[in-house]
Scaffold this active site. Structure first.
Site, short mmCIF file in Angstrom:
data_model
loop_
_atom_site.label_atom_id
_atom_site.label_comp_id
_atom_site.label_asym_id
_atom_site.label_seq_id
_atom_site.Cartn_x
_atom_site.Cartn_y
_atom_site.Cartn_z
N ASP A 1 -19.82 -53.83 -31.64
CA ASP A 1 -21.17 -53.15 -31.65
C ASP A 1 -21.71 -52.74 -30.20
O ASP A 1 -21.81 -53.84 -29.49
CB ASP A 1 -22.28 -53.50 -32.38
CG ASP A 1 -23.48 -52.76 -32.68
OD1 ASP A 1 -23.32 -51.78 -33.21
OD2 ASP A 1 -24.55 -53.15 -32.21
N GLU B 1 -17.55 -50.01 -30.00
CA GLU B 1 -18.35 -48.77 -30.12
C GLU B 1 -18.91 -48.29 -28.69
O GLU B 1 -19.96 -48.76 -28.37
CB GLU B 1 -19.40 -48.91 -31.05
CG GLU B 1 -20.29 -47.83 -31.20
CD GLU B 1 -21.70 -48.04 -31.61
OE1 GLU B 1 -22.53 -47.21 -32.28
OE2 GLU B 1 -22.12 -48.94 -31.27
N ASP C 1 -23.69 -44.67 -38.78
CA ASP C 1 -24.87 -44.20 -37.86
C ASP C 1 -24.87 -42.72 -37.87
O ASP C 1 -25.87 -41.67 -37.91
CB ASP C 1 -24.37 -44.57 -36.37
CG ASP C 1 -25.03 -45.95 -36.10
OD1 ASP C 1 -25.97 -46.51 -36.71
OD2 ASP C 1 -24.11 -46.79 -35.45
#
Length: 899
Positions: free
Chosen positions: A678, A703, A786
């Site tokens: 992340d 990410e 997201d």
């Protein structure tokens, strides 16, 4: 024993022009440090020695001190003492300074007010500030109107302004900034923190941002300044000039006269508030060390002199046998020396008469190889040099000549070889490219011979990728941005770096196994187990699970205790059972590792949440120093800060050690096969390589979500800068992890939404995303928790999702499919595309030939066995020797395969 590392200061560089090992030169010796019994240490004696030695340099006289076995020392004079080491070490001593932050609001004109923020402690102060607007219910800052920004202000992204504080007057040590407030604007409150650029510290109010309300209904979270308070009795801060030309009556009169024009801000009143502040101030000092070889006694005479104030103790030992391991020398020792735990000696330096510092002299056996020491100032204050002990080597005059000349020769050689290296780089890359071509011919020969040896071909492809990495690393050393002239996929920082693959077999198809709402049932792991057989039958090979740790937010992205795996998705046992279930059906599992930030368990003395609990009970050293909200004592961040939680400082050895142990524990305890990482934009990719090398994932993806390039609201055609940033991050990991291809997602958005399919071919006729440059490390996707789901931060154009899947499921890269889309009306079409990809054995390195990229249609042929088109325009694959048949089709997309 712990020490405080001391860094060399740039502005001390002038002290180092004589900092070298002398080439056997002689120099008269002024004994600025002298450890003798009391009858030898009178001021008169010291003065007479200094005077006699310094009277005339032409005699080249040296004075040494010989320690005898008796209680006395003998002062010797020698004609041939050699300087074997001389160094002036710049050191930095951290002291605590105390003062005030003050905030003042005053009315300038009828509807104009001025907010001043200042500090009574000198420093390089920056006001990091933003505003909240009327009607804004969120907690995020916004940038203020242009007319509110003082001269010298700079914008920080899209949420804040930074304005330097300046001296009130020339020669003044106090700093202030004034902001003009136009109350006719819709600004409801002004928010700020104070940043000291010298130390990297951020100062808040009661653990939160300072907030100055400009309307009556601003919510009070304990951080309001001046709310509902009159100017009243001002507690003046000494030495801070305040306006004295207004009496309290005049202030009251002025407030009343403007009440009609500020009815909506009737609670706004002038005020002055001050808060105590302390900061660590660096004081610059030096430690001068000189070592001489006494020609008569063959002893090593070491002089240590420093301008550090107060009592200074040398904590020391000697070195033997070619190592820097501390040992205790044989007696005699200098006066005021004590033994410390049979490990070291402690000698208190003597104060200079003029109070400018202290000094000491050490007479040591000539057979010793060196002296190691650190300095002790107070009970918990230790000084070393650049993180290591001070070290004084005892070299002979002849060896110092040899070593110095060898060093200089090496430096000359280094500079002379630079050009040779640059010249030879081209030849080296030519050799690599030749080898790549030979390997490519091997693949071609296997193909022509119709040899069904897929494993051999895959091995050759991997060798090509490694060779390409070597060539590209040389190419990148002289070219700042990516160039397709190299026609290379991979890159490494150095030619000899071995790239560790986190891309599995290359045939992976990833399923994101959750959405933003999955935590709400409290039993998501159990629900997901029921889908295992179906996901396996669809052809998925990898499943991405949500963050497993205890978290402040139910979704898991605000982790707290990393070793507590009971989350809103289920218990640790349910998690283990889920992983076992998917392993049973042949699907590998990725854990969502949130490494950039971590939420604290406790507040510090200032009320800031920056102390951690649980098994990893870190303190504020684990938090980066330039995070404005959490008062970290680590180093500056190696990436962008995530402002909602403390950003972890991965440069700390103990942090990296703990994270590596945690990742390995997760692999062993839970059974994860790899990682989804992340917010990797927050820390350097080199740390990711360290973590991947330790945990050895089968598959890993980061990410790296970054904004694409736009001009006047229109997306630019050329997005090379955007994909370059992602490629640079992958390269920083040495290819140990791939990254989500955000560039491809963004370009698909605009191409499909505006019917501009020409965007899907870059200027060199290749896919315009990361997949066009480094397909084996590109994880393509169109939606995730997201961007889609109930968050919808960047939702894919509605009704065009299947065009997106027709693109990513036929193209190279590793495609990722969102859970919500699998179990929706798109299920049959996605299943058909998945079946096609597996049936035709398309993989992350498949070859793409773009056949059409026009306004209303994009078409490509992949590996000469799959053809596809998206867009409302017409396309049919070319006839010829291929026998094409339609495999999948839907709204504005069509896919063919060879039979």
């Amino acid at each position: 024993m712990s020490t405080v590392p001391i860094e060399s200061l740039l502005h001390h560089s002038h002290l180092r022009h004589n900092s070298r090992i002398y080439r056997g030169t002689r120099s008269f010796f002024i004994p600025c440090s002298l450890n003798l019994p009391s009858h030898f240490t009178s001021n008169k004696l010291l003065h007479s020695i200094r005077t006699s030695v310094g009277a005339s340099s032409k005699h080249k006289r040296s004075v040494a001190i010989r320690a005898s076995s008796s209680d006395t020392a003998v002062v010797e004079t020698a004609q041939s003492d050699d300087v074997i080491f001389k160094e002036n070490f710049p050191v930095q001593r951290i002291e605590k300074a105390e003062g005030k932050i003050y905030v003042r609001l005053k009315q300038v004109k009828e509807n104009n007010w001025e907010l001043s923020v200042g500090s009574s402690i000198p420093g390089k102060w920056i006001l990091h500030w933003g505003v909240s607007y009327v009607g804004d219910t969120g907690s995020e800052w916004d940038q203020p109107p242009e007319d509110m920004r003082p001269p010298g202000s700079i914008a920080i992204k899209d949420y804040a302004i930074e304005t330097p504080l300046k001296k009130l007057s020339e020669g003044d040590s106090f700093f202030e900034v004034a902001i003009n407030l136009n109350l006719e604007s819709s600004v409801a409150a002004l928010n700020f923190v104070l940043k000291d650029e010298e130390t990297g510290a951020w100062y808040q109010h009661k653990g939160r941002d300072f907030k100055v309300p400009l309307v009556d209904d601003v919510p009070d979270n304990g951080n309001l300044i001046g709310a509902k308070k009159g100017f009243g009795a001002i507690g003046q801060l000494a030495n801070i000039p305040l306006e004295q030309d207004k009496s309290s009556g005049e202030v009251q009169k002025k407030s009343e006269s403007s009440s009609d024009s500020t009815k909506e801000r009737k609670g706004l009143q002038e005020f002055y508030e001050e808060m105590p502040i302390s900061k660590r101030v660096a004081d610059d000092n030096s430690v001068s060390v000189t070592a001489r070889k006494c020609s008569e006694t063959s002893k090593n005479i070491v002089s240590i002199e420093t301008d550090l104030p107060g009592d200074v103790t040398v904590h020391w030992g000697v070195c033997k046998n070619g190592s820097k391991k501390w040992e205790i020398p044989s007696e005699p020792y200098p006066e005021d020396t004590s033994l410390f735990k049979n490990k070291a000696l402690r000698t208190r330096l003597q104060r200079k008469d003029d109070g400018s510092g202290s000094f000491g002299l050490f007479s040591l056996d000539g057979k010793l190889e060196g002296l190691c020491f650190v300095l002790k100032l107070h009970e918990n204050t230790w000084l070393n040099y650049r993180g290591e002990d001070f070290y004084v080597p005892f070299l002979t005059s002849s060896s110092s000549v040899v070593e110095t000349e060898a060093t200089e020769a090496a430096q000359v050689s280094k500079h002379s070889k630079k050009t040779d290296k640059e010249v030879s780089a081209s030849g080296f890359t030519d050799e690599i490219i030749t080898e790549i071509r030979n390997l490519a011919n091997d693949i071609h020969s296997h193909k022509n011979q119709k040899t069904n040896v897929k494993e051999v071909q895959e091995n050759i492809l991997q060798e090509i990728e490694k060779l390409a990495a070597e060539a590209y690393s040389i190419f990148r050393s002289t070219t700042p941005s990516f160039s397709e002239e190299s026609i290379l996929e991979a890159e490494a920082e150095k030619p000899d770096i071995k790239i560790s693959s986190g891309t599995g077999s290359g045939f992976e198809i990833l399923c994101q196994g959750f959405n933003w709402e999955s935590n709400k049932s409290g039993r998501w792991y159990l629900e997901l187990q029921e889908k295992a057989d179906e996901l396996a039958s669809l052809g998925f090979t990898v499943l991405w699970l949500p963050p497993p740790t205890e978290s402040v937010s139910p979704e898991g992205y605000m982790p707290k205790d990393l070793y507590n795996l009971n989350s809103r998705y289920g218990t640790i046992d349910e998690l283990k059972d889920t992983v076992k279930k998917f392993h049973k059906v042949g699907i590998k599992v990725l854990g969502d590792a949130v490494l950039n930030h971590r939420c604290a368990h406790f507040k510090n003395q200032n009320g800031v949440w920056n102390l951690f609990g649980g098994r990893l009970n870190w303190d504020d050293r684990a938090i980066v120093a330039d995070d404005p909200h959490f008062q970290g004592r680590g180093n500056k961040s190696s990436g962008d800060n995530f402002h909602a939680a403390p950003n972890i400082d991965h440069s700390q050895d103990f942090v990296r050690k703990d994270i590596k142990e945690w990742l390995c524990w997760m692999m062993e305890e839970v059974g994860y096969d790899g990682w989804r990482l992340d917010f990797v934009r927050g820390f350097w990719g080199g740390y990711v390589k360290d973590y991947m090398d330790a945990s050895k994932p089968y598959f890993a993806v980061g990410e790296y979500w970054d904004s694409l390039s736009y001009t006047y609201g229109e997306m630019d055609y050329n997005q090379d800068a955007h994909r370059q940033r992602i490629v640079d991050w992958i390269n920083a990991t040495s290819g140990a992890a791939g990254a989500f291809d955000v560039t491809t997602k963004g370009i698909l958005h605009t191409a499909l939404q505006k019917c501009e399919y020409w965007r899907l071919s870059d200027p060199k006729g290749k896919p315009p995303g990361v997949v066009g440059w480094w397909p084996s490390r590109a994880v393509t996707f169109i939606e995730n928790h997201d961007t889609g789901s109930t968050q919808g931060h960047w939702r894919f154009p509605e009704g065009k999702e299947m065009q997106g899947y027709a693109y990513i499921l036929t193209h190279p890269g590793t495609p990722a499919v969102f859970f919500d889309h699998i179990f929706s009306d798109y299920h049959p079409e996605i299943a058909a595309l998945l079946s096609l990809r597996n049936r035709q054995k398309l993989h992350c390195r498949s070859e793409v030939n773009i056949d059409k990229s026009e306004r209303d249609v994009y078409a490509a042929i992949i590996d000469d066995k799959v053809a596809m088109k998206i867009g409302p325009g017409h396309y049919e694959p070319p006839n010829g020797s291929k026998n094409w048949s339609v495999a999948v089709e839907g709204r504005d997309y069509k896919v063919w395969e060879t039979s």
